[in-house]
Design an enzyme around this catalytic site. Sequence first.
Site, short mmCIF file in Angstrom:
data_model
loop_
_atom_site.label_atom_id
_atom_site.label_comp_id
_atom_site.label_asym_id
_atom_site.label_seq_id
_atom_site.Cartn_x
_atom_site.Cartn_y
_atom_site.Cartn_z
N GLY A 50 1.10 -1.07 -0.24
CA GLY A 50 -0.15 0.50 -0.29
C GLY A 50 1.11 1.38 -0.17
O GLY A 50 2.09 1.01 -0.08
N CYS A 82 6.26 -5.12 0.47
CA CYS A 82 6.27 -3.80 0.32
C CYS A 82 6.25 -2.83 0.93
O CYS A 82 7.19 -2.27 2.13
CB CYS A 82 5.37 -3.37 -1.24
SG CYS A 82 6.38 -2.32 -2.05
N ARG A 111 12.88 3.84 0.26
CA ARG A 111 11.67 3.47 0.35
C ARG A 111 11.44 4.15 -1.35
O ARG A 111 12.70 4.94 -1.58
CB ARG A 111 10.68 5.43 0.83
CG ARG A 111 10.35 4.45 1.95
CD ARG A 111 10.10 6.16 2.50
NE ARG A 111 8.57 6.46 2.01
CZ ARG A 111 8.33 7.92 1.42
NH1 ARG A 111 9.74 7.82 1.29
NH2 ARG A 111 7.38 7.74 0.58
N ARG A 141 6.59 0.24 -7.17
CA ARG A 141 7.18 1.64 -5.74
C ARG A 141 8.06 0.30 -5.44
O ARG A 141 7.66 1.13 -3.58
CB ARG A 141 6.08 1.95 -5.54
CG ARG A 141 6.16 3.03 -6.51
CD ARG A 141 4.69 3.91 -6.45
NE ARG A 141 5.01 4.81 -5.31
CZ ARG A 141 4.25 5.16 -4.52
NH1 ARG A 141 2.97 4.90 -4.22
NH2 ARG A 141 4.43 6.11 -3.60
N HIS A 176 5.35 -8.16 -4.30
CA HIS A 176 4.51 -8.88 -4.04
C HIS A 176 3.77 -10.19 -4.35
O HIS A 176 3.52 -9.95 -5.72
CB HIS A 176 3.07 -8.16 -4.30
CG HIS A 176 3.15 -6.87 -3.92
ND1 HIS A 176 2.12 -5.95 -3.25
CD2 HIS A 176 3.51 -5.11 -4.62
CE1 HIS A 176 2.32 -4.50 -2.52
NE2 HIS A 176 3.77 -4.48 -3.04
N GLU A 178 2.24 -12.01 -2.59
CA GLU A 178 0.31 -12.30 -3.51
C GLU A 178 -0.46 -11.89 -4.68
O GLU A 178 -1.61 -12.32 -4.57
CB GLU A 178 -0.52 -11.59 -2.37
CG GLU A 178 -0.55 -9.83 -2.25
CD GLU A 178 0.75 -9.17 -2.37
OE1 GLU A 178 0.66 -7.86 -2.29
OE2 GLU A 178 1.80 -9.82 -1.65
#
EC number: 4.3.3.6
Length: 197
Positions: A50, A82, A111, A141, A176, A178
Amino acid sequence: MSDTPLIGVLALQGDVREHLIALASADALARPVRRPEELAEVDGLVIPGGESTTMSKLAVLFGMMEPLRERVRAGMPVYGTCAGMILLAEKILDPRSGQETVGGIDMIVRRNAFGRQNESFEAAVEVGGVEGGPVDGVFIRAPWVESVGAETEIIAEHGGHIVAVRQKNALATSFHPELTGDHRVHALFVDMVRAVN
């Protein structure tokens, strides 16, 4: 506890539904967690991707930041993807103003290290502890880990950068898993939860 652990997905922001599906596929009971009383009921927790600054502020707003820190410090298994990786870091290299972390993994993260949204990519990543060949990692990102402490195990690298780590009951990936339909990293985390409970 039965062999089917109850694992929460922090549902303040981010790709909650995909994690719930991945955990269920890895033989866990999965439910969204938004409040401290829901956090108290779970055996382990996933902190999804997110926007890390937004998630940090919402965790404070919803009264979740201190309970999260307490449970992680007490040894609750936790997995961050992330933005979740950023929240599990002890230190962020370039934090936004007011950005807090839960902590739990002795690492420094950068980041958006792999670039902006339009520079997102997929890559095959060999992950320590995951059998059956590389995992298909989706980097959006994504952060990377600049450095780790003595107790933090590096379990994956990509392009010369650390992208997955484990420290005791805490696991974190830059990418990610997922989003790919490959639930082996979630299965690894479910096994970590079973080992503790």
